[in-house]
Scaffold this active site. Structure first.
Site, PDB file in Angstrom:
ATOM      1  N   GLY A 125       0.820  -1.217   0.000  1.00 33.75           N
ATOM      2  CA  GLY A 125       0.000   0.000   0.000  1.00 33.75           C
ATOM      3  C   GLY A 125       0.847   1.258   0.000  1.00 33.75           C
ATOM      4  CD  GLU A 176     -14.374  17.006   3.790  1.00 35.42           C
ATOM      5  OE1 GLU A 176     -13.692  17.394   4.736  1.00 35.42           O
ATOM      6  OE2 GLU A 176     -14.060  16.035   3.081  1.00 35.42           O
TER       7      GLU A 176
HETATM    8  C1  LIG Z   1     -12.999  10.729   0.702  1.00 32.35           C
HETATM    9  C2  LIG Z   1     -12.126  10.635   1.921  1.00 32.35           C
HETATM   10  C3  LIG Z   1     -11.823  11.776   2.653  1.00 32.35           C
HETATM   11  C4  LIG Z   1     -11.006  11.698   3.781  1.00 32.35           C
HETATM   12  N1  LIG Z   1     -10.735  12.841   4.466  1.00 32.35           N
HETATM   13  C5  LIG Z   1      -9.912  12.786   5.536  1.00 32.35           C
HETATM   14  C6  LIG Z   1      -9.551  13.961   6.238  1.00 32.35           C
HETATM   15  O1  LIG Z   1      -9.983  15.071   5.889  1.00 32.35           O
HETATM   16  N2  LIG Z   1      -8.706  13.847   7.307  1.00 32.35           N
HETATM   17  C7  LIG Z   1      -8.217  12.631   7.703  1.00 32.35           C
HETATM   18  O2  LIG Z   1      -7.445  12.574   8.663  1.00 32.35           O
HETATM   19  N3  LIG Z   1      -8.545  11.507   7.062  1.00 32.35           N
HETATM   20  C8  LIG Z   1      -9.374  11.550   5.989  1.00 32.35           C
HETATM   21  N4  LIG Z   1      -9.693  10.397   5.329  1.00 32.35           N
HETATM   22  C9  LIG Z   1      -9.137   9.126   5.824  1.00 32.35           C
HETATM   23  C10 LIG Z   1      -7.676   8.976   5.397  1.00 32.35           C
HETATM   24  O3  LIG Z   1      -7.554   9.256   4.024  1.00 32.35           O
HETATM   25  C11 LIG Z   1      -7.225   7.563   5.715  1.00 32.35           C
HETATM   26  O4  LIG Z   1      -7.273   7.406   7.115  1.00 32.35           O
HETATM   27  C12 LIG Z   1      -5.805   7.308   5.222  1.00 32.35           C
HETATM   28  O5  LIG Z   1      -5.737   7.413   3.828  1.00 32.35           O
HETATM   29  C13 LIG Z   1      -5.341   5.923   5.655  1.00 32.35           C
HETATM   30  O6  LIG Z   1      -4.063   5.702   5.157  1.00 32.35           O
HETATM   31  P1  LIG Z   1      -3.589   4.211   4.823  1.00 32.35           P
HETATM   32  O7  LIG Z   1      -2.164   4.328   4.424  1.00 32.35           O
HETATM   33  O8  LIG Z   1      -3.962   3.297   5.900  1.00 32.35           O
HETATM   34  O9  LIG Z   1      -4.489   3.779   3.554  1.00 32.35           O
HETATM   35  P2  LIG Z   1      -4.710   4.478   2.156  1.00 32.35           P
HETATM   36  O10 LIG Z   1      -4.263   5.874   2.138  1.00 32.35           O
HETATM   37  O11 LIG Z   1      -6.119   4.168   1.791  1.00 32.35           O
HETATM   38  O12 LIG Z   1      -3.744   3.655   1.189  1.00 32.35           O
HETATM   39  C14 LIG Z   1      -3.929   2.289   0.948  1.00 32.35           C
HETATM   40  C15 LIG Z   1      -3.227   1.920  -0.345  1.00 32.35           C
HETATM   41  O13 LIG Z   1      -3.234   0.503  -0.464  1.00 32.35           O
HETATM   42  C16 LIG Z   1      -3.505   0.149  -1.801  1.00 32.35           C
HETATM   43  N5  LIG Z   1      -4.100  -1.200  -1.791  1.00 32.35           N
HETATM   44  C17 LIG Z   1      -5.277  -1.585  -1.258  1.00 32.35           C
HETATM   45  N6  LIG Z   1      -5.459  -2.902  -1.401  1.00 32.35           N
HETATM   46  C18 LIG Z   1      -4.355  -3.363  -2.053  1.00 32.35           C
HETATM   47  C19 LIG Z   1      -3.962  -4.655  -2.504  1.00 32.35           C
HETATM   48  N7  LIG Z   1      -4.701  -5.759  -2.304  1.00 32.35           N
HETATM   49  N8  LIG Z   1      -2.771  -4.772  -3.155  1.00 32.35           N
HETATM   50  C20 LIG Z   1      -1.997  -3.682  -3.386  1.00 32.35           C
HETATM   51  N9  LIG Z   1      -2.338  -2.434  -2.965  1.00 32.35           N
HETATM   52  C21 LIG Z   1      -3.500  -2.285  -2.307  1.00 32.35           C
HETATM   53  C22 LIG Z   1      -4.451   1.220  -2.285  1.00 32.35           C
HETATM   54  O14 LIG Z   1      -4.424   1.333  -3.705  1.00 32.35           O
HETATM   55  C23 LIG Z   1      -3.907   2.461  -1.576  1.00 32.35           C
HETATM   56  O15 LIG Z   1      -2.981   3.158  -2.382  1.00 32.35           O
HETATM   57  C24 LIG Z   1     -10.503  10.447   4.189  1.00 32.35           C
HETATM   58  C25 LIG Z   1     -10.806   9.305   3.471  1.00 32.35           C
HETATM   59  C26 LIG Z   1     -11.600   9.389   2.334  1.00 32.35           C
HETATM   60  C27 LIG Z   1     -11.925   8.157   1.549  1.00 32.35           C
END
Ligand SMILES: Cc1cc2nc3c(=O)[nH]c(=O)nc-3n(C[C@H](O)[C@H](O)[C@H](O)COP(=O)(O)OP(=O)(O)OC[C@H]3O[C@@H](n4cnc5c(N)ncnc54)[C@H](O)[C@@H]3O)c2cc1C
Length: 439
Positions: free
Chosen positions: A11, A170
């Site tokens: 990810g 939003e």
């Molecule tokens: C529309 C929206 C608005 C948001 N607004 C806010 C905000 O204003 N403030 C805030 O704090 N948080 C916000 N969030 C939440 C925040 O974006 C998440 O908490 C954060 O992105 C989590 O980070 P992460 O690294 O865990 O996952 P992510 O950023 O979701 O990254 C996960 C990555 O894993 C990849 N992936 C998934 N499954 C697989 C697989 N099987 N194989 C390979 N790759 C894979 C995906 O393509 C992605 O690139 C928002 C979320 C959304 C959807």
């Protein structure tokens, strides 16, 4: 690759990239795997969906981030499982990737809570493709209404948003502004005052974790912008042309944006490890996966205890801090040092409602609303956005939109694609019953 330990990160989101950026300066080899070749800045997706920003403003190619780091490799592919004994990550139709240490940071996806028709007919907002799908469909509806105004009586200009959390607020605010300030000037023949933007929330307030004063301000601001806010309203079914509510009434609509909840990505289930609320991977206090001390889960996919009986929220800060922490624990292990306990540093929460209107709640409980909160929101998102080019482009777009009310990217780019679940089998009781309610 060298003989050094190899860390594989699943990810390239907030958590995964932070871990990779921290490790790139040390004597380890790193492989980042993501199903997309780019990072998506999710907090600004709603602006892509509502024609405020271009996809390239909020996405960044992962290879570009590490072009000067020979020891950080990228692999585009979808992870389908892990062979824990042989320490291999399996990818869909591609060669396995071996690891010494693993960081699972695959994030979350939409949760439809088994509501019939939700997955099939509604439009979630969790990926760049989702955002483009929303934008195409939204703009197409106005073109259709212009070409055939009789469709307005059937609800073609009723835009329904389900879920009164930050994303729902939003989206509802941005759609209301897009219609009243931008599209209204574009469509000379169509009376857009008949457009309805309806925000449905099953709880009794919007923005559940925020202070009641901020919640009240949010409702009032949205209503001033023309959004119909309906609290205590549950959706029981979604069809192609309507939403059915718990009281049996229906809202005719051709556009339902789904912002009602999230669950862990499917890969969490495929790892064969213990899972908690919303299918998230249960972790130890050092964020390692129980029984696999060489592996960590961070960010939205991890079920992290908050130290007082609850779980940490699925927010960018949790992922950013978790990414750095997991990278540190790997380096400590390699240096023969003991592991630490993860302590999340709460920096507060914020949500934007529309132009000059946002709410901020700081960690100590202090609150800010209105214009100052909106400015703080703009600044913070610019700071955390990845890539100087993207920052510059977003700033330019925002300034242009602010001064002219003329958002550039209101293009219908491809023949309309249906929502991701539209190919059948969607929203069935059994498919979704395993997913808990996470947000
Ligand atoms: C529309 C929206 C608005 C948001 N607004 C806010 C905000 O204003 N403030 C805030 O704090 N948080 C916000 N969030 C939440 C925040 O974006 C998440 O908490 C954060 O992105 C989590 O980070 P992460 O690294 O865990 O996952 P992510 O950023 O979701 O990254 C996960 C990555 O894993 C990849 N992936 C998934 N499954 C697989 C697989 N099987 N194989 C390979 N790759 C894979 C995906 O393509 C992605 O690139 C928002 C979320 C959304 C959807």
């Amino acid at each position: 690759m060298t003989d050094a330990a190899r860390v594989v990160i699943i990810g390239a989101g907030f958590g995964g990239l932070t871990a990779a950026k921290h490790l790139e300066k040390h004597d380890v080899d790193v492989v980042v795997i993501d199903k997309n070749n780019y990072h998506s800045f999710l907090p600004l997706l709603y602006q892509v969906a509502t024609a405020g920003l271009n996809p390239a403003d909020v996405g960044y190619p992962v290879r570009g981030l590490f072009r000067r780091r020979q020891r950080v490799l990228f692999r585009q592919g979808e992870v389908t499982g892990v062979d824990w004994e042989r320490r291999l990550v399996h990818l869909h139709e591609e060669d396995d990737v071996a690891f010494d240490y693993l960081i699972v940071a695959a994030g979350a996806t939409a949760n439809f809570f088994a509501i019939p028709g939700a997955e099939r007919y509604s439009y979630p907002l969790y990926t760049m493709s989702d955002a483009l799908r929303v934008r195409n469909h939204l703009l197409s509806l106005f073109e259709e209404a212009d070409a055939k105004p009789s469709l307005i009586a059937d609800g073609i200009l009723n835009i329904v948003v389900v879920g009164g959390g930050p994303t729902g607020v939003e989206v509802a605010g941005a759609v209301a502004e897009l219609v009243s300030k931008v599209l209204d000037r574009d469509f000379h023949d169509l009376d857009l005052s008949v457009t309805r933007v309806i925000l449905l929330e099953r709880g009794e307030s919007l923005l559940a974790p925020f202070d009641p004063d901020l919640q009240e301000y949010t409702v009032q601001t949205l209503e001033k912008m023309g959004v119909e806010v309906r609290l205590g309203t549950s959706v029981t079914r979604i069809a192609e042309d309507r939403v059915v509510l718990a009281d049996g009434s229906t809202i005719p609509t051709r556009m339902v944006v789904w912002a009602a909840g999230i669950r862990a990505q499917d890969v969490a289930e495929e790892l064969g490890v213990e899972r908690g609320a919303g299918g998230r991977i249960v972790v130890e206090p050092d964020l390692s996966i129980p029984g696999h001390e060489e592996a960590f889960a961070i960010g939205d996919i991890a079920d992290i205890a908050d130290g007082s009986g609850g779980r940490l929220p699925q927010l960018a800060q949790v992922a950013l801090q978790g990414g750095r922490f997991a990278a540190d624990q790997i380096l400590r292990t390699l240096a023969g040092e003991s592991r630490q306990v993860f302590h999340y540093k709460d920096k507060g929460i914020m949500a934007t409602i529309g132009r000059r209107a946002a709410v901020t709640q700081l960690a100590g409980g202090a609150t800010i609303k209105g214009y100052p909160a909106w400015l703080a929101w703009l600044m913070l998102h610019l700071v955390y956005l990845i890539g100087a080019r993207n920052r510059f482009s977003v700033m330019l777009n925002w300034a242009w939109n602010y001064l002219t009310w003329d958002t550039g990217p209101r293009l219908i780019l491809s023949p309309e694609e249906p929502p991701p679940g539209a190919d059948g089998g969607a929203g069935t009781e059994s498919a979704a019953s395993a997913r808990g309610h996470t947000r």
